[in-house]
Design an enzyme around this catalytic site. Structure first.
Site, PDB file in Angstrom:
ATOM      1  N   PRO A  45       8.021   6.977  -4.451  1.00 24.62           N
ATOM      2  CA  PRO A  45       9.020   8.066  -4.515  1.00 24.62           C
ATOM      3  C   PRO A  45       9.539   8.354  -3.122  1.00 24.62           C
ATOM      4  CG  PRO A  45       6.789   8.944  -4.687  1.00 24.62           C
ATOM      5  CD  PRO A  45       6.650   7.451  -4.684  1.00 24.62           C
ATOM      6  N   MET A  46      10.856   8.317  -2.945  1.00 27.65           N
ATOM      7  CA  MET A  46      11.466   8.508  -1.623  1.00 27.65           C
ATOM      8  C   MET A  46      12.659   9.447  -1.759  1.00 27.65           C
ATOM      9  SD  MET A  46      11.335   4.527  -0.321  1.00 27.65           S
ATOM     10  CE  MET A  46      11.977   3.890  -1.883  1.00 27.65           C
ATOM     11  N   CYS A  48       3.247  14.587   1.103  1.00 28.34           N
ATOM     12  CA  CYS A  48       4.338  14.707   2.074  1.00 28.34           C
ATOM     13  C   CYS A  48       3.862  15.464   3.305  1.00 28.34           C
ATOM     14  CB  CYS A  48       5.528  15.421   1.457  1.00 28.34           C
ATOM     15  SG  CYS A  48       6.932  15.573   2.587  1.00 28.34           S
ATOM     16  N   LYS A  94      -0.303  11.931  -5.887  1.00 31.73           N
ATOM     17  CA  LYS A  94      -0.222  11.099  -4.689  1.00 31.73           C
ATOM     18  C   LYS A  94      -0.739  11.929  -3.521  1.00 31.73           C
ATOM     19  CE  LYS A  94       2.959   8.093  -2.111  1.00 31.73           C
ATOM     20  NZ  LYS A  94       2.815   8.600  -0.745  1.00 31.73           N
ATOM     21  N   ASN A 140      -1.394   2.846  -0.731  1.00 33.51           N
ATOM     22  CA  ASN A 140      -0.124   2.993  -0.020  1.00 33.51           C
ATOM     23  C   ASN A 140      -0.401   2.980   1.482  1.00 33.51           C
ATOM     24  OD1 ASN A 140       2.367   5.581   0.399  1.00 33.51           O
ATOM     25  ND2 ASN A 140       2.639   3.392   0.357  1.00 33.51           N
ATOM     26  N   GLU A 200       8.625   2.121   3.004  1.00 35.17           N
ATOM     27  CA  GLU A 200       9.421   1.606   4.116  1.00 35.17           C
ATOM     28  C   GLU A 200       9.606   0.092   4.021  1.00 35.17           C
ATOM     29  OE1 GLU A 200       8.163   2.186   8.394  1.00 35.17           O
ATOM     30  OE2 GLU A 200       9.594   3.816   8.150  1.00 35.17           O
TER      31      GLU A 200
END
Length: 542
Positions: free
Chosen positions: A57-58, A140, A179, A240, A265
């Site tokens: 998710p970005m 985040c 996450k 991740n 990325e």
């Protein structure tokens, strides 16, 4: 295919979306009672299809066009961008923009951020029919997450997180996933993961970096943390961090034992990362723009993706103009022109029709020699390798030292007097624009004749706004300087009243006059009443 073919496809295993939160909860309870949702590995295999290659998710980057593009190149599961639960639940426009999906956009997990269980539940209930699971963002590390109190800045509030996960787990018709980032303390990281599992999390993604590892201090993710978490929980798990190519994915799965690997990325710089094949940047860019034409998205998303794909080319000094052209592009055709220019410049080198001499890197771009004797040409999609945190700290320290050692610059005016840098900039600006007046306009401090307020600069009666409105109202005047048009509006109202009266006499329409007669008022009375109300409010009397 045009944009109107984009459809929002509800989950085939769930009920249609109700119109209110109370209806949603009722419907969900009935659904889960009659058709139990799949959990754990059963959910991972039967619903998600046992994915190993996952697009992360970005924010503003994993939109529908990008997800569909990545699925073509091997992505087996995609996450939506992170959505703010409160906005998603309360703002219909925000929710409509977020729910961009289509029949082929599966499996899909939608991610939300937030710190309130009822609000997250309300948002998730509205989204559950359009995805296969709902993910809670607990990873985040950015400053905006700190200000909003969500993401990794909730990782110390276990009681709140347990409530959020348990609430979504028991009330949703689809599974809830999480996450997270790791703690410095390994045992605390393991206990954190086990707490989320016990609360109802059905799939866990672990980023092998701490909350403090971000930006220039990102550093290398520690897979050993991920391995230990994997050994202590029973639900499916994704890893991740440190994913730059297909070999990294295979090595990560072998070393940690996870079920799949998520990349962000690495995927942005090389959309074909899951294929392991070298791809040309202009081919990837052109194909992505084709998907954008099919599934439209904001221009800022497109520009961001193209800058990532062309990252290594845009850092070359001879491409400065191309970089500027891409930066100001705001239409699909403009982006295509930039892509075509890049192709025309570098394709002869790729095809062997010309010999490529290494181009100078832009001086503003930091280059650190890695000591490798092999490298890919800059026109092929390849990962972006960050500078190690230790090197970054050394560079900052060196810049500070140089700044301290550098003699302070002195500035002088035309008479030779020393002035500040700020003053020098003003003088230079005046030289460039000699006909433009400088400084602020002097405001009149003259007081109104009837009160202590300042006089309006353009007022014809030399009054303040409040007194001017009172004068215009009582004397039937206009003041264009204050924008007060009492006389003009009354004349217009009178004209309108006469027209309506003529219509009534001729039998055309009597609706307006009937209304006026019924309430005992006319247009002039209504207009005067409105003006008096406005005057009362402006004068501070209520």
């Amino acid at each position: 295919m045009k944009s109107e073919t984009v459809a929002i496809t509800p989950n085939a295993n769930s009920t249609p979306t109700p119109t209110s939160p109370s209806e949603i909860q009722t419907t969900t309870k009935d659904t889960t009672a009659t058709r139990p949702k799949l959990e754990g590995y059963e959910f991972y295999r039967k619903v998600l299809g046992s994915p190993q290659y996952v697009v992360a998710p970005m924010v503003d980057q994993s939109e529908l066009a990008w997800r569909m593009f990545c699925r073509k190149y091997g992505a087996q599961l995609c996450y939506s961008p992170m959505f703010h639960s409160n906005l998603f639940a309360k703002d219909p426009k925000y929710r409509k923009d977020a729910l961009q999906t289509c029949a082929d956009d599966r499996p899909l997990i939608m991610q939300f951020c937030g710190n309130d269980a009822p609000t997250l539940l309300e948002a998730a209930l509205l989204a559950q029919d359009y995805c296969d699971a709902v993910d809670i963002n607990l990873g985040c590390p950015q400053a905006i997450a700190k200000r909003g109190h969500y993401g990794a800045f909730l990782q110390d509030e276990w009681e709140l997180l347990a409530e959020i996960v348990h609430t979504l787990h028991t009330k949703l018709a689809v599974p809830v996933t999480c996450k997270i980032r790791v703690f410095e303390d390994r045992q605390r990281t393991i206990a954190y993961a086990k707490m989320l599992e016990a609360a109802g999390c059905q799939l866990l993604t672990v980023h092998g970096r701490t909350r403090e590892q971000k930006g220039p201090l990102t550093g290398v993710a520690d897979w050993s943390y991920i391995k230990e978490v994997r050994q202590n929980i029973k639900i499916p798990m994704f890893a991740n961090g440190n994913i730059l190519g297909l070999e990294d994915i295979k090595r990560c799965m072998a070393e940690t034992g996870v079920d799949g690997v998520m990349t962000a990325e690495g995927n942005l710089h090389n959309p074909a990362i899951f294929t392991g094949e070298p791809v040309k940047t202009w081919d990837m860019a052109k194909e992505y723009l084709d998907f954008v034409q099919q599934y439209p998205c904001p221009t800022s998303y497109i520009r961001g993706h193209l800058f990532k794909i062309f990252h290594h080319l845009m850092n070359l000094r001879p491409n400065t103009e191309l970089r500027e052209e891409l930066a100001v592009s705001n239409k699909l055709d403009h982006f295509r022109i930039v892509v075509e220019k890049i192709k025309c410049k570098y394709e002869p080198y790729h095809e062997g029709m010309a010999v490529y001499d290494a181009e100078e890197v832009d001086p503003s771009v930091l280059v650190v020699e890695q000591g490798w004797n092999l490298s890919l040409p800059p026109w092929l999609c390849q990962p972006y390798i960050r500078v190690p945190p230790e090197t970054h700290k050394q560079i900052i320290a060196e810049k500070v030292r140089l700044a301290e050692d550098r003699p302070k610059r002195q500035f002088f005016d035309t008479d030779g007097n020393e002035i500040s840098r700020k003053r020098m900039k003003k003088l230079r600006r005046r030289l460039r624009r000699p006909n433009k007046s400088e400084g602020r306009h002097e405001r009149s401090l003259e007081c109104c004749d009837q009160c202590a307020n300042p006089v309006g600069i353009k007022c014809e009666f030399r009054l303040c706004r409040t007194c001017c409105r009172e004068k215009c109202y009582t004397e039937d005047r206009d003041c264009p300087g204050h924008g007060i048009l009492i006389k003009s509006r009354r004349e217009k109202a009178k004209q309108f009243e006469d027209q309506e009266a003529n219509k009534h006499d001729s039998g055309v329409s009597d609706d307006v006059e009937d209304v006026s007669v019924g309430y005992g008022v006319n247009a002039d009375t209504i207009m005067d009443s409105h003006d008096m109300e406005t005057n009362t409010v402006l004068s501070g009397n209520s």
